[in-house]
Structure formats: C-alpha cells, structure tokens
Write an enzyme that holds these catalytic residues in place. Structure first.
Site, PDB file in Angstrom:
ATOM      1  N   GLN A   1       0.838  -1.199   0.000  1.00 24.69           N
ATOM      2  CA  GLN A   1       0.000   0.000   0.000  1.00 24.69           C
ATOM      3  C   GLN A   1       0.875   1.252   0.000  1.00 24.69           C
ATOM      4  OE1 GLN A   1      -2.346  -1.143   3.438  1.00 24.69           O
ATOM      5  NE2 GLN A   1      -0.529  -1.493   4.670  1.00 24.69           N
TER       6      GLN A   1
ATOM      7  N   ASP B   1      -8.280  -5.403  13.395  1.00 23.20           N
ATOM      8  CA  ASP B   1      -8.076  -3.946  13.315  1.00 23.20           C
ATOM      9  C   ASP B   1      -7.583  -3.636  11.904  1.00 23.20           C
ATOM     10  OD1 ASP B   1      -5.795  -1.690  15.133  1.00 23.20           O
ATOM     11  OD2 ASP B   1      -7.410  -1.292  13.698  1.00 23.20           O
ATOM     12  N   SER B   2      -8.491  -3.754  10.947  1.00 20.89           N
ATOM     13  CA  SER B   2      -8.087  -3.744   9.544  1.00 20.89           C
ATOM     14  C   SER B   2      -8.299  -2.398   8.877  1.00 20.89           C
ATOM     15  CB  SER B   2      -8.914  -4.789   8.777  1.00 20.89           C
ATOM     16  OG  SER B   2     -10.251  -4.336   8.664  1.00 20.89           O
TER      17      SER B   2
ATOM     18  N   HIS C   1      -9.224   3.223  19.275  1.00 24.76           N
ATOM     19  CA  HIS C   1      -8.450   2.167  19.939  1.00 24.76           C
ATOM     20  C   HIS C   1      -9.067   1.762  21.276  1.00 24.76           C
ATOM     21  CE1 HIS C   1      -5.175   3.543  17.080  1.00 24.76           C
ATOM     22  NE2 HIS C   1      -5.421   2.282  16.770  1.00 24.76           N
TER      23      HIS C   1
ATOM     24  N   PRO D   1      -5.366  -4.672   0.666  1.00 18.61           N
ATOM     25  CA  PRO D   1      -4.864  -5.776   1.496  1.00 18.61           C
ATOM     26  C   PRO D   1      -5.851  -6.235   2.558  1.00 18.61           C
ATOM     27  CG  PRO D   1      -3.266  -3.967   1.400  1.00 18.61           C
ATOM     28  CD  PRO D   1      -4.485  -3.491   0.706  1.00 18.61           C
TER      29      PRO D   1
ATOM     30  N   ASP E   1      -0.023   0.190  13.465  1.00 22.51           N
ATOM     31  CA  ASP E   1       0.314   1.468  14.099  1.00 22.51           C
ATOM     32  C   ASP E   1       0.591   1.296  15.591  1.00 22.51           C
ATOM     33  OD1 ASP E   1      -2.486   1.932  15.554  1.00 22.51           O
ATOM     34  OD2 ASP E   1      -2.868   1.300  13.497  1.00 22.51           O
TER      35      ASP E   1
ATOM     36  N   ASP F   1       0.106 -12.583   6.401  1.00 22.89           N
ATOM     37  CA  ASP F   1      -1.290 -12.349   6.064  1.00 22.89           C
ATOM     38  C   ASP F   1      -2.184 -12.977   7.131  1.00 22.89           C
ATOM     39  OD1 ASP F   1      -3.243 -12.933   2.995  1.00 22.89           O
ATOM     40  OD2 ASP F   1      -3.843 -12.268   4.987  1.00 22.89           O
ATOM     41  N   GLY F   2      -2.997 -12.152   7.802  1.00 20.09           N
ATOM     42  CA  GLY F   2      -3.882 -12.639   8.849  1.00 20.09           C
ATOM     43  C   GLY F   2      -4.876 -13.677   8.355  1.00 20.09           C
TER      44      GLY F   2
ATOM     45  N   GLU G   1       0.528  -8.665  11.340  1.00 19.15           N
ATOM     46  CA  GLU G   1       0.422  -7.481  10.471  1.00 19.15           C
ATOM     47  C   GLU G   1       1.109  -7.807   9.150  1.00 19.15           C
ATOM     48  OE1 GLU G   1      -0.780  -4.077  10.347  1.00 19.15           O
ATOM     49  OE2 GLU G   1       0.074  -4.470   8.366  1.00 19.15           O
TER      50      GLU G   1
END
Lengths: 282, 282
Positions: free
Chosen positions: A31, A155-156, A62, A162, A86, A137-138, A106
């Site tokens: 990305q 938390d996408s 959050h 992606p 993050d 990749d989750g 992540e």
C-alpha cells in the site's frame, strides 16, 4: 502557501485538513503510506489516500475496539490481533496485566516501522514482551488455528486492498474455529451513513451473523472517519456484550481511558433505528 | 464544471459537498441565507456560511431535540419553540396528539418563507393549527412569561449572530421562570470536539447548571455538523432524563422515527469520559 490534504468520502463529499508538513510518502509491497503533520489533527497516518488515524482522536477508535470486548471477557488470556500495525490497539490491550499472550499479525511490516519513527504515542504498544510479532497475512494465519484464542481483534483497513480478505466468509469461519468455545471476535466494521460504506457494513455483519450465534454491532463517534459515526462488529460464541458486561479489570486496575467508560459501553450497542434495521436485516 | 460548497470548521479543517444547483442566496434583516441542492446531501440550508441542516440527516437532529424531552415529560401540553424556522422541530412535535399549544418564536420570518418554498419535508410542520406564530426575538419573548410552559425547545443557530442572546444567563433565567414547576428546557448546545465549539458548549452548560437544579448534556451523531458529534443541553426543574424516561406517547402513539428509540434515548446521556469531564467541571 497553504497545503491541504483531502480525503474523499465519495465523488460528492470530502473532508480536508491543513498540513504543516508532509513528513513521509512511501510505497510498501502492499500500500501507499503517507504521514502528515497537521494543524488541527496532529500527526495523521494515511494509507492509499484514506485516513487511518489522527493524533487528535485515535484514542476513541483504539479504546472502543479493545475495552468493549475486554469488559465482556475480562478473563481473556490469549489474544490475536490482526492488523493495527500502528500499535494503538496493542497500547490499549497491554494495559491489562492478566493477559498472558498476544499474537500480533500485520501483513505490512513497514507500517510498524513508520509507527516507530513517527507515532511515539502509538508505538509504545510494541514494547510489551507478551507480544509475538508475525509479519504475514492474517487470513492465512488463522487457517490452521483451532480452539486457541479468547479474543480476536481485527483492526483492519477497508475492504478494498490488502484488508479485503479480512471481510470474507472464509476468514470469519476460520476465525470462529480459532476461537475457544466462549471466544469473541471484534472488527472494524465501516459505517452506515454513506451508501458505499453501508454496503460493506451490511455484508460484513451479515456474514458474522451466519457464522456466530450472537452477532452485534456497536458504534463510536470518530470525527475523522467518514460521517464520524463508525461501527464495530461484535461476534460472540457465548456472551452478550451488554448483559454480560462485567465490573471488569478496566475498573479493577484503574485503566485510564478518555472516551470509554461503563456507560459508553452500553450506549455503544444502543443503535439508531435506521442502523438497527440494517443489522436486523443483514 | 464542478461546483463545491465548503464549510470551515476553523481555519485548519473543512468539509465540502458537490453542488448540483445554488438555488437561492438572500440577505434577510438578520442573516445571509443560502439554499443548495447537492448530490450527496439533497437540499441544504446554509446560514451565514454554516450548514443549518441537510435533507439527508436533518431527521437525526430534529428527532433528538424533540423526542428526548417528550419521553421524559409525555404529559407536556404547552410548548415554546424558539428558533427552528425551517419547521423540522415542529414537524416532530406535532406528532404528539396530546400537545395542546405550541408558541413558535422565530426572529427571521424569511427562514419560514424559504422553508415553505424549498423544504417540503420540513414545512409540513407549519400546517398544524396548534401553532401560534411569533416573528420576534425569543430573548425578549420570554422576558414577561411566568409559569407558562411545560417544555421550552431552543432550536437556535450558533452563539454568534442572531442566536447569541439565546446562550446568555439572562435568557436562561427568564426561560426558567417561564417554565412551570416541573418544566424542561432543551437546547442545541454545540460540540466538544473543536476548541471553539467546546468553549461555547462549556459556557452554555455551565450557565444552565447554575440556574437549573438538574442539568445534563446529551449527544447525537449528526454527520453534517462539525465533528459529527453534536450535543444538546437538557435542563430540568424536576425530572431526570434517564431515570424518569417513560414508556411514552412515542411508543403509545406509534410515532415513526428513524434515529430515536428508547435505547438511543438512554445512550444519548452516556457521554464519553472527556465530554462528561467538561460537563462536570463547567
């Protein structure tokens, strides 16, 4: 000379913030990532042109994605976090002393590096030694997991790019199996205000409803997300998020929050009629 | 050729919508009034450059300013509405058959005319014969009233310009005296997100707290207002807005609403910690 960053809700509506400095612009394998310093919102993380978070109000997102499920399942020991490179979700999670293990998955390691370099108020979340880092990749990560996690937090980014696989039925089925018998999944679930977002919310929550016995949506006021009225999915094998809300570690350990509290927890599930209707019919 | 309307939150943040047609631009004795037809938001009413309402989401504001107090005081018979020349508040109020009289006080008659010409989904509120129209200053109107109204709804513009007097201590004192012994005042009370709005909210709610024995703030998600997280004041001589919420006419008369419901009523008073703190310290 004025510099403005603009995010398009769609072709007919947009939101703009004045920029002090464009701190970074890079392309990862996945990305395009920009970091801005802005007058009103502080540091801002932008991915593929969309606001991921701002310094001014990231606490809202959050806190709500972590403290809501933790108040329902305070005994959660083994947590899976997918996305959130993050660090903000990890920062909130690691406030709970009773959590024993956090698997953090992540896909884009560059987000974590950028957080370390530009977002000190977020990357503090990475310091905890209960976290295992998986840069993969989750969607694939959960394929071989069974009866492992008490809580999965997705938390996408949005369901384009992606993050797309994290909104599929196949992923939700694998996540279901990866959870223990009373496990909970929460996810970033878009919004019901703009047509395009509403469709994504409807599709995601519909899939969760078909797979989990108890599926809900909850809301938060996040001004820098499109419409300011953002939604989360809460998919549960056993617990009701309001009836089973417990005087939790949040209260017990005096966890400091600026948005979340026990009343906001309940109110988050009290959806306006037009959103409840979408949830009921999804 | 693209035409965009932009509203500035402040000098560092703005919101823009694409315009189909600029339908009207006039100056009344009090304010500059524009009507836009937009692709995403439908018809939009703009006063002195600020969005007053949009066709897409005006229902949220109007439902929350009316059905919340009416659910606490369903026996309200005599209502005073100050401002709201667009008609939306009256449209919601007149859904209650038990209301006997509505004194409607709007300083700018042109707003009512513009509503009649451009906002059919709002001006229907004016048709009810229980409404008495007073084209005068609401601040002066209450000066000589005593023990008259069950409910006062202050549906004002911002505290700059013609609406300024409706945020003064003197006005609130007169409104207090104009209310009956168990009366309620609700008002449009700005927001806590942007510094400038937050100061106005804090000042207004502080004044209400000093005058009324029970003062609260409640919230709604109104995407086209700055931050999308808007607040109302609820100032009461007797009733608690959550504890005294009644299975009201809203349910009894099957009043149709798209945002408000009995749960949203409660959740509206469950404020995020940072806003509750401002309320407590105001």
């Amino acid at each position: 000379m004025e510099l403005w960053f603009t995010e398009f809700h769609n072709e007919n509506s947009k939101f703009s913030m004045k920029v002090k400095e464009h701190l970074l612009s890079v392309k990862s394998s996945f990305q395009k990532i920009d970091v801005l310093d802005t007058y009103e919102y502080g540091r801002v993380l932008v991915i593929d042109g969309f606001i991921m978070l701002t310094e001014k109000d990231e606490f809202i997102y959050h806190e709500m994605i972590v403290h809501v499920p933790m108040a329902v399942y305070p005994q959660a020991r083994n947590i899976l976090v997918i996305g959130g490179g993050d660090g903000g979700t990890l920062r909130e999670l690691t406030k709970y002393p009773n959590i024993e293990n956090i698997d953090f998955v992540e896909i884009d390691e560059m987000v974590v590096e950028i957080s370390r370099d530009f977002f000190p108020f977020l990357h503090c979340g990475f310091e905890d030694n209960r976290i295992n880092f998986y840069y993969e990749d989750g969607v694939k990560f959960v394929e071989n997991k069974e009866d492992t996690y008490d809580l999965i937090i997705v938390d996408s980014t949005d369901p384009i790019g992606p993050g797309e696989g994290l909104f599929t039925e196949e992923f939700y089925k694998n996540a279901y199996r990866a959870l223990k018998e009373d496990g909970i999944l929460v996810n970033q679930c878009e919004s019901a205000y703009f047509k395009e977002d509403r469709r994504e919310f409807e599709r995601a929550i519909g899939k969760l409803k078909r797979i989990f016995p108890k599926s809900y949506a909850y809301q938060a006021n996040i001004p820098t997300y499109p419409s300011g009225h953002w939604l989360f999915g809460f998919a549960s094998k056993k617990y009701d998020p309001v009836l089973d809300q417990k005087a939790s570690q949040w209260g017990k350990y005096n966890i400091y929050t600026k948005y979340y509290n026990e009343k906001v927890h309940k109110g988050a599930f009290y959806l306006p009629t037009y959103i409840q209707n979408i949830l009921d019919e999804a």
